[in-house]
Write a protein that holds these residues in place. Sequence first.
Motif, PDB file in Angstrom:
ATOM      1  N   HIS A  70       0.844  -1.196   0.000  1.00  0.00           N
ATOM      2  CA  HIS A  70       0.000   0.000   0.000  1.00  0.00           C
ATOM      3  C   HIS A  70       0.882   1.250   0.000  1.00  0.00           C
ATOM      4  O   HIS A  70       2.113   1.151  -0.074  1.00  0.00           O
ATOM      5  CB  HIS A  70      -1.003  -0.026   1.171  1.00  0.00           C
ATOM      6  CG  HIS A  70      -0.397  -0.152   2.543  1.00  0.00           C
ATOM      7  ND1 HIS A  70       0.397   0.808   3.106  1.00  0.00           N
ATOM      8  CD2 HIS A  70      -0.469  -1.148   3.469  1.00  0.00           C
ATOM      9  CE1 HIS A  70       0.765   0.438   4.312  1.00  0.00           C
ATOM     10  NE2 HIS A  70       0.267  -0.766   4.554  1.00  0.00           N
ATOM     11  N   HIS A  82       4.052   1.498   2.221  1.00  0.00           N
ATOM     12  CA  HIS A  82       5.255   0.782   1.761  1.00  0.00           C
ATOM     13  C   HIS A  82       5.967   1.594   0.679  1.00  0.00           C
ATOM     14  O   HIS A  82       7.190   1.693   0.664  1.00  0.00           O
ATOM     15  CB  HIS A  82       4.880  -0.603   1.211  1.00  0.00           C
ATOM     16  CG  HIS A  82       4.138  -1.440   2.206  1.00  0.00           C
ATOM     17  ND1 HIS A  82       2.883  -1.923   1.987  1.00  0.00           N
ATOM     18  CD2 HIS A  82       4.475  -1.840   3.450  1.00  0.00           C
ATOM     19  CE1 HIS A  82       2.477  -2.606   3.045  1.00  0.00           C
ATOM     20  NE2 HIS A  82       3.424  -2.561   3.949  1.00  0.00           N
ATOM     21  N   SER A 130       8.063   4.360   2.293  1.00  0.00           N
ATOM     22  CA  SER A 130       9.384   3.915   2.790  1.00  0.00           C
ATOM     23  C   SER A 130      10.341   3.763   1.606  1.00  0.00           C
ATOM     24  O   SER A 130      11.504   4.172   1.676  1.00  0.00           O
ATOM     25  CB  SER A 130       9.292   2.541   3.482  1.00  0.00           C
ATOM     26  OG  SER A 130       8.601   2.627   4.672  1.00  0.00           O
ATOM     27  N   GLY A 151       9.780   2.519   9.271  1.00  0.00           N
ATOM     28  CA  GLY A 151       8.580   3.140   9.839  1.00  0.00           C
ATOM     29  C   GLY A 151       8.691   3.091  11.357  1.00  0.00           C
ATOM     30  O   GLY A 151       9.382   2.239  11.914  1.00  0.00           O
ATOM     31  N   ASP A 188       6.717   2.043  13.490  1.00  0.00           N
ATOM     32  CA  ASP A 188       6.172   0.810  14.071  1.00  0.00           C
ATOM     33  C   ASP A 188       7.246  -0.239  14.337  1.00  0.00           C
ATOM     34  O   ASP A 188       7.043  -1.130  15.153  1.00  0.00           O
ATOM     35  CB  ASP A 188       5.088   0.230  13.144  1.00  0.00           C
ATOM     36  CG  ASP A 188       5.555   0.104  11.700  1.00  0.00           C
ATOM     37  OD1 ASP A 188       6.356   0.946  11.261  1.00  0.00           O
ATOM     38  OD2 ASP A 188       5.135  -0.838  11.013  1.00  0.00           O
ATOM     39  N   ILE A 189       8.365  -0.138  13.644  1.00  0.00           N
ATOM     40  CA  ILE A 189       9.390  -1.172  13.829  1.00  0.00           C
ATOM     41  C   ILE A 189      10.691  -0.575  14.392  1.00  0.00           C
ATOM     42  O   ILE A 189      11.766  -1.115  14.213  1.00  0.00           O
ATOM     43  CB  ILE A 189       9.643  -1.955  12.514  1.00  0.00           C
ATOM     44  CG1 ILE A 189       9.936  -1.002  11.345  1.00  0.00           C
ATOM     45  CG2 ILE A 189       8.456  -2.827  12.170  1.00  0.00           C
ATOM     46  CD1 ILE A 189      10.332  -1.741  10.064  1.00  0.00           C
ATOM     47  N   TRP A 239       1.296   7.018   7.280  1.00  0.00           N
ATOM     48  CA  TRP A 239       0.143   7.518   6.522  1.00  0.00           C
ATOM     49  C   TRP A 239      -1.080   6.904   7.171  1.00  0.00           C
ATOM     50  O   TRP A 239      -1.108   5.703   7.465  1.00  0.00           O
ATOM     51  CB  TRP A 239       0.257   7.110   5.050  1.00  0.00           C
ATOM     52  CG  TRP A 239       1.307   7.931   4.393  1.00  0.00           C
ATOM     53  CD1 TRP A 239       2.627   7.617   4.285  1.00  0.00           C
ATOM     54  CD2 TRP A 239       1.151   9.230   3.834  1.00  0.00           C
ATOM     55  NE1 TRP A 239       3.307   8.653   3.684  1.00  0.00           N
ATOM     56  CE2 TRP A 239       2.414   9.658   3.394  1.00  0.00           C
ATOM     57  CE3 TRP A 239       0.067  10.085   3.656  1.00  0.00           C
ATOM     58  CZ2 TRP A 239       2.622  10.901   2.801  1.00  0.00           C
ATOM     59  CZ3 TRP A 239       0.267  11.321   3.063  1.00  0.00           C
ATOM     60  CH2 TRP A 239       1.531  11.715   2.640  1.00  0.00           C
ATOM     61  N   LYS A 276      -3.808   4.247  11.212  1.00  0.00           N
ATOM     62  CA  LYS A 276      -2.677   3.826  10.382  1.00  0.00           C
ATOM     63  C   LYS A 276      -3.177   3.013   9.190  1.00  0.00           C
ATOM     64  O   LYS A 276      -3.984   2.086   9.369  1.00  0.00           O
ATOM     65  CB  LYS A 276      -1.719   2.965  11.216  1.00  0.00           C
ATOM     66  CG  LYS A 276      -0.562   2.408  10.399  1.00  0.00           C
ATOM     67  CD  LYS A 276       0.324   1.484  11.215  1.00  0.00           C
ATOM     68  CE  LYS A 276       1.489   0.994  10.385  1.00  0.00           C
ATOM     69  NZ  LYS A 276       1.464  -0.401  10.027  1.00  0.00           N
ATOM     70  N   MET A 277      -2.689   3.383   7.999  1.00  0.00           N
ATOM     71  CA  MET A 277      -3.002   2.568   6.835  1.00  0.00           C
ATOM     72  C   MET A 277      -2.269   1.240   7.011  1.00  0.00           C
ATOM     73  O   MET A 277      -1.064   1.213   7.252  1.00  0.00           O
ATOM     74  CB  MET A 277      -2.508   3.269   5.575  1.00  0.00           C
ATOM     75  CG  MET A 277      -3.031   2.648   4.304  1.00  0.00           C
ATOM     76  SD  MET A 277      -2.294   3.417   2.855  1.00  0.00           S
ATOM     77  CE  MET A 277      -2.940   5.055   2.929  1.00  0.00           C
ATOM     78  N   SER A 278      -3.026   0.142   6.960  1.00  0.00           N
ATOM     79  CA  SER A 278      -2.410  -1.142   7.294  1.00  0.00           C
ATOM     80  C   SER A 278      -3.082  -2.278   6.544  1.00  0.00           C
ATOM     81  O   SER A 278      -4.298  -2.265   6.339  1.00  0.00           O
ATOM     82  CB  SER A 278      -2.514  -1.332   8.811  1.00  0.00           C
ATOM     83  OG  SER A 278      -2.771  -2.666   9.140  1.00  0.00           O
ATOM     84  N   LYS A 279      -2.241  -3.232   6.147  1.00  0.00           N
ATOM     85  CA  LYS A 279      -2.759  -4.387   5.400  1.00  0.00           C
ATOM     86  C   LYS A 279      -3.820  -5.098   6.218  1.00  0.00           C
ATOM     87  O   LYS A 279      -4.861  -5.492   5.712  1.00  0.00           O
ATOM     88  CB  LYS A 279      -1.613  -5.379   5.141  1.00  0.00           C
ATOM     89  CG  LYS A 279      -0.630  -4.888   4.122  1.00  0.00           C
ATOM     90  CD  LYS A 279       0.504  -5.883   3.952  1.00  0.00           C
ATOM     91  CE  LYS A 279       1.428  -5.827   5.123  1.00  0.00           C
ATOM     92  NZ  LYS A 279       2.724  -6.421   5.011  1.00  0.00           N
ATOM     93  N   SER A 280      -3.546  -5.265   7.510  1.00  0.00           N
ATOM     94  CA  SER A 280      -4.458  -6.055   8.338  1.00  0.00           C
ATOM     95  C   SER A 280      -5.783  -5.342   8.555  1.00  0.00           C
ATOM     96  O   SER A 280      -6.820  -5.977   8.637  1.00  0.00           O
ATOM     97  CB  SER A 280      -3.826  -6.355   9.686  1.00  0.00           C
ATOM     98  OG  SER A 280      -2.502  -6.728   9.496  1.00  0.00           O
ATOM     99  N   LYS A 305      -6.826  -7.348  15.445  1.00  0.00           N
ATOM    100  CA  LYS A 305      -6.838  -8.097  14.185  1.00  0.00           C
ATOM    101  C   LYS A 305      -7.295  -9.505  14.498  1.00  0.00           C
ATOM    102  O   LYS A 305      -6.905 -10.069  15.495  1.00  0.00           O
ATOM    103  CB  LYS A 305      -5.439  -8.131  13.580  1.00  0.00           C
ATOM    104  CG  LYS A 305      -4.938  -6.751  13.225  1.00  0.00           C
ATOM    105  CD  LYS A 305      -3.576  -6.863  12.637  1.00  0.00           C
ATOM    106  CE  LYS A 305      -2.989  -5.497  12.413  1.00  0.00           C
ATOM    107  NZ  LYS A 305      -1.647  -5.565  11.864  1.00  0.00           N
TER     108      LYS A 305
END
Length: 567
Positions: free
Chosen positions: A30, A33, A36, A276, A278-279, A308, A314-318, A566
């Motif tokens: 998305h 990614h 980054s 990011g 988050d990590i 983002w 948070k825009m997130s796959k999950s 999730k």
Amino acid sequence: MVRRLGTDIPTEDRNYYITTPIFYVNASPHIGHLYSAVTADYLHRYKLLQGFNSRFATGTDEHGLKIQQAADAAGQDPLSFCTKVSERFKHLFKSCHISYTDYIRTTEERHRCAVEHFWTVLQSKGFIYKGNYEGWYSTQDESFLTPSQVGDAKDSSGKEIKISLESGHKVEWMIEENYMFRLSEFRSRLQEWLEGNPRAVQPERFHHAVLQWLQEDLPDLSVSRQRSRLQWGIPVPGDLDQTIYVWLDALVNYLTVAGYPDTHSQWWRAAHHVVGKDILKFHAIYWPAFLLAADLPLPQTIHVHSHWTVGGKKMSKSLGNVVDPLERSQRFTIDGMRYFLLRQGVPDTDCDYDDDKVVKLLNAELTDSLGGLLNRCTAPSLNPAQVYPHFCSDSFPSQGTEAHKGRAVDEDYHMLDAVRALPAVVEQHYESVHVYKALEAINRCVRQTNGFVQRHTPWKLGSGDGRDQLWLDTILHVSLECLRMYGTLLQPIVPEMADKLLSRLGVKPEEKSWAALDFLVKYQGKDCPFEGRALGPDTGVLFNRLERPNAEKGKPKKAKKATKVKS
Ligand SMILES: Nc1ncnc2c1ncn2[C@@H]1O[C@H](COP(=O)(O)OP(=O)(O)OP(=O)(O)O)[C@@H](O)[C@H]1O
């Protein structure tokens, strides 16, 4: 001072190794990614322009329980599943001109060898031991948590559950025998590293955050899972009942690309990570601790960026609230999307994605301001010969005693000062990954140059008068010199558009490097190599105006649920 190859860069310091995180292949990429990747890409291009030997690695993280589960759900074997998703990331990066030099997949043989070697080194130095792990574990984050990082919540059916306070993901109590890494022994060395290298983690607020974490609990870290629970991963060397923890496996990718365990030292000592927020803990605590344990140098910089979001989440796959970067880069163009992300993204704070913002920003800054300036100053009506015009120092004399004799006014001299200072300003912000500030500064100068042209209305200067013609040519020469600076400085951000601009000005490939950032040399009484040179033949629009999106269609999907749990 602007850094240039051959002047102030010692030969041994010319290597630069930039990495993105490797992306987890549990779903398609998305906008986050791409952000980054674009951030690392501009750094790589910028370093190349400065004359560094830059290497740029990205790729995919393919092991772990989440992948095993996603492959099961898709009815595929894990490797075929990973290959398919990894190809999507690769396709996105190629399509968006992400100029990586290395693409790594953690399922590659070279990576397995590197991880096994790394593990063996840590174990032989006594930093890995077999123990019993008992505590909270988040499968979604592939991460272990201390009690203070866990809170209460309810899932979608109203059932009481425990969640990670940081990510909002569900956690479970886990008891099992596995291998532990002596993380607790590294607290003071990590603190020393951060205190001695205040720019190791940037921006500053994230540096402080890591130091803060280091004051909290720092228990030993479980670095394996029982094979019966997790088969999709690299087995622990010498113990086939255990699988190496996915984060240890993933982080070693940076070494694998650098040539570990045989030939890594040349590149590894020049490593810079883009990650990011988050990590951050994995990169600024676990990873440096692993490296210290293995007696390897620590990364030079960890550049952290924020997220983002969509409607504040948070825009997130999950969560599924994603914006498709491929579709948007077709709609807004690749350079348009790159420019938007880097112009609007602020590393320190989250930024909400909105298609309408994209259109407004690109139309204002690329179509009207920059494109308009190029169009005006190269128009055949003003420049029928289509050459880089001559500069007349009588019309625009050096500031000081001579100035009153010419036709330039104070604001024009201010503009020259601003453009002359611009490369150093841009360089400072490119270095600290505050790209939006660099682009803001470029934009300010573009506006000043438009003001300069507007002020002197060259289209009203009659070509019958020789002095008017000299002044007209001078206005155009100064404006094209400004445009040449903007085009050169924008190359890392919008490579295609910058190339189009520079080609239209007749700039040759060897004149596009950082070393060519000499502005308006005629003003200093030196020869200008561009004067009298034919302009490039491409008279097309620099950046086409974009249509405002239909209000509903343009809105990204909102997050599915109210809680961040999730399932
Ligand atoms: N919303 C985002 N904004 C900016 N960068 C992001 C965003 N989401 C992911 N990234 C980048 O991608 C990296 C890896 O993210 P990851 O693959 O876990 O994506 P994700 O969408 O957060 O996935 P998941 O929802 O499964 O946790 C992050 O560290 C960051 O560099």
